[in-house]
Enzyme design. Structure first.
Site, PDB file in Angstrom:
ATOM      1  N   ASP A 206       0.810  -1.086   0.038  1.00 32.24           N
ATOM      2  CA  ASP A 206       0.003   0.067   0.003  1.00 32.24           C
ATOM      3  C   ASP A 206       0.955   1.058   0.213  1.00 32.24           C
ATOM      4  O   ASP A 206       1.965   1.454   0.741  1.00 32.24           O
ATOM      5  CB  ASP A 206      -0.833   0.096   1.201  1.00 32.24           C
ATOM      6  CG  ASP A 206      -2.012   1.071   1.487  1.00 32.24           C
ATOM      7  OD1 ASP A 206      -2.790   1.179   0.222  1.00 32.24           O
ATOM      8  OD2 ASP A 206      -1.901   1.882   2.419  1.00 32.24           O
ATOM      9  N   GLU A 251      14.862 -15.044  -0.619  1.00 32.69           N
ATOM     10  CA  GLU A 251      15.201 -16.294   0.315  1.00 32.69           C
ATOM     11  C   GLU A 251      14.343 -17.323   0.328  1.00 32.69           C
ATOM     12  O   GLU A 251      14.628 -18.571   0.938  1.00 32.69           O
ATOM     13  CB  GLU A 251      15.433 -15.719   1.889  1.00 32.69           C
ATOM     14  CG  GLU A 251      16.759 -14.705   1.947  1.00 32.69           C
ATOM     15  CD  GLU A 251      16.522 -14.175   3.106  1.00 32.69           C
ATOM     16  OE1 GLU A 251      15.949 -14.360   4.251  1.00 32.69           O
ATOM     17  OE2 GLU A 251      17.263 -13.040   3.553  1.00 32.69           O
TER      18      GLU A 251
END
Length: 523
Positions: A206, A251
């Site tokens: 956002d 990751e």
């Protein structure tokens, strides 16, 4: 063949959590309600769902005022409910994206409460944007630190009792973080890991361009209220944040992704967010704002593809969202032909799904839901409505709960007899999922057919497209074996070459009627 990440050509369905399905009878949607309706999304044929904020919140701005980024608001369920939703979504073959709100928190967030309890200039206030005011025109009068406006109306500064002012680009209940503070960076990196560890497939960010503000805090002095690359938005420091976030996402296995809500002044600025070590996607909103016009559609699509081309990213397409007027209502303007918005909405879907890149759908558009424009004043909850004293209607009209079944409110959204948090129109009995599922001519049936056909065609469609010659009132374009023709005019036009696969309204022989789209194949 190089494997394409799932999000490059996905169809993502936005779930406005509070308005999707209410399982516990409190009149508000919740996570268990979403779990109970996952079959609807699977049968619709989408690839993923995006959840608007469900975190602990006073709901001053529909959940985009977060008090605890690591928990579920009790109105929406528990962390156990969330874990079960992730598991069930994946079992249905659906990815799950969650909203993250890094520009601001709720004023109920523990950090902000700590800041209010501390004196001016204290370290506790440095996680937010506290500043001193300026002398006013009259003796003893004080003005805000800058003339910056709130996007929801009024000034972007609120004065606290001890005389300090804090910045909020949105509602006063949404104080902006100071992203130059290491605690803020560290906190959000940990929040990302918290939800990634719970199995989410991505994040919608956002106000992604708004994290940093110009440290000199200059006045706008009458310049554009929303300088997208000015002192309030688009600061270059934001890119270091997203480089770190990209490292965290990389990751994890499974093509975890991030898409930013980014408004910029130009394509060059947009492309910065899509560099290979930053965000995977950004929303491109121009189609959501475009009128029903062949010229507008061609211009928007051309610009959107050009904007992302240098980055190698895929474009994104949106017709409606929780922040905009529903497109079937928008397409009725300026005419008042009964039902024209629904007809044009079907045609727009075929254009959307034929374009390269990913498509983001908003809940209820598969039912053809219109904007609810006659909500009673006392029912409205959008801070835009309250902060402008009713001069701007706000976004409640596109957030009315979904009708699932039955002939009267709450139309299966809540248990019978429960009033939903926003009132539902009397005339929605024919628009419920139940009513449309058995009607082969319904909007729902059309969405299911179009999405199923897109999925069958997807592997054969290249990532580029070419415009074809067309009348001025139409757009024709081709992606490999698929041709899409959209007639935005009122008069029939001749179809381009190809065998029709799907049309939004029946053809007149080899003529494409007005306000109609068609998919054709050259194979």
């Amino acid at each position: 063949m190089t494997r394409i990440p799932w999000w490059r050509d996905a169809v993502v369905y936005e779930v406005y959590v509070r308005s999707f399905a209410d399982s516990d009878g409190n009149g508000e949607g919740d996570l268990q309600g979403i779990r109970s309706r996952l079959g609807h999304l699977r049968d619709l044929g989408v690839d993923a769902l995006w959840l608007t904020p469900f975190y602990t919140s006073p709901l001053a701005d529909g959940g985009y005022d977060v008090a605890d980024y690591r928990d579920v608001d009790p109105r929406f369920g528990t962390l156990g409910d969330f874990d079960a939703l992730v598991e069930d979504a994946h079992a249905h073959g659906l990815r799950l994206i969650v909203d993250i709100v890094p520009n601001h928190s709720s004023d109920r967030h523990p950090w902000f409460q700590e800041a209010l309890a501390a004196p001016p200039g204290s370290p506790a206030r440095s996680r937010y944007m506290f500043r001193s005011g300026r002398p006013g025109e009259r003796p003893g009068e004080e003005r805000p630190p800058t003339d910056w406006p709130s996007a929801f109306g009024g000034p972007a500064w609120t004065r606290v009792d001890d005389g300090d002012w804090y910045l909020h680009l949105y509602a006063r209940e949404q104080p902006d973080f100071n992203w130059r503070h290491p605690d803020v960076r560290r906190e959000f990196e940990e929040v990302l890991r918290f939800w990634l560890d719970r199995g989410v497939d991505g994040f919608r960010i956002d106000v992604a361009a708004g994290l940093f503000k110009d440290e000199t805090f200059p006045d706008l002095d009458g310049r554009a209220r929303r300088l997208l690359n000015g002192p309030m938005y688009g600061r270059p420091e934001v890119h270091d944040v997203y480089r770190k976030w990209r490292q965290i996402l990389d990751e994890y296995d499974g093509d975890r992704m991030a898409i930013g809500e980014v408004w910029t002044d130009g394509a060059e600025d947009l492309a910065l967010y899509l560099r290979p070590d930053e965000l995977h996607q950004v929303f491109q909103f121009d189609l959501q704002l475009a009128p029903w016009s062949a010229t507008a559609f061609r211009d928007v699509v051309t610009a959107a593809i050009k904007a992302v081309a240098p980055t190698g990213a895929a474009p994104t397409w949106v017709l409606s969202s929780h922040d905009s007027i529903r497109h079937v209502t928008r397409y009725e303007q300026p005419e008042s032909i009964p039902g024209i918005g629904q007809v044009r909405g079907k045609a727009a879907l075929l254009m959307l799904l034929a374009l390269p890149g990913s498509a983001y759908l908003y809940q209820g558009e598969e039912l053809g839901l219109p904007e609810v424009t006659d909500l009673p004043d006392e029912a409205r909850q959008d801070p835009i409505w309250t902060r402008t004293n009713g001069r701007r209607a706000g976004r409640d009209g596109c957030r009315v709960p979904l009708p699932w079944s039955g002939i009267a409110e709450p139309y299966g959204f809540s248990p019978d007899g429960v009033r939903p948090w926003l009132p539902m129109p009397d005339g929605w009995a024919s628009m419920t999922v139940e009513a449309q599922a058995s009607d082969p001519s319904s909007m729902l049936a059309f969405y299911r057919e179009a999405l199923a056909l897109r999925r069958r065609l997807r592997d054969d469609l290249p990532e580029d497209m070419e415009w074809l010659d067309s009348p001025d009132t139409a757009v024709f374009f081709r992606r490999g074996p698929l041709t899409c023709a959209v007639n935005c005019g009122e008069s029939p036009i001749r179809l381009p070459p190809g065998r029709p696969l799907l049309t939004s309204t029946p053809l007149y022989g080899d003529l494409l009627p007005g306000n109609t789209a068609a998919w054709l194949t050259t194979r």
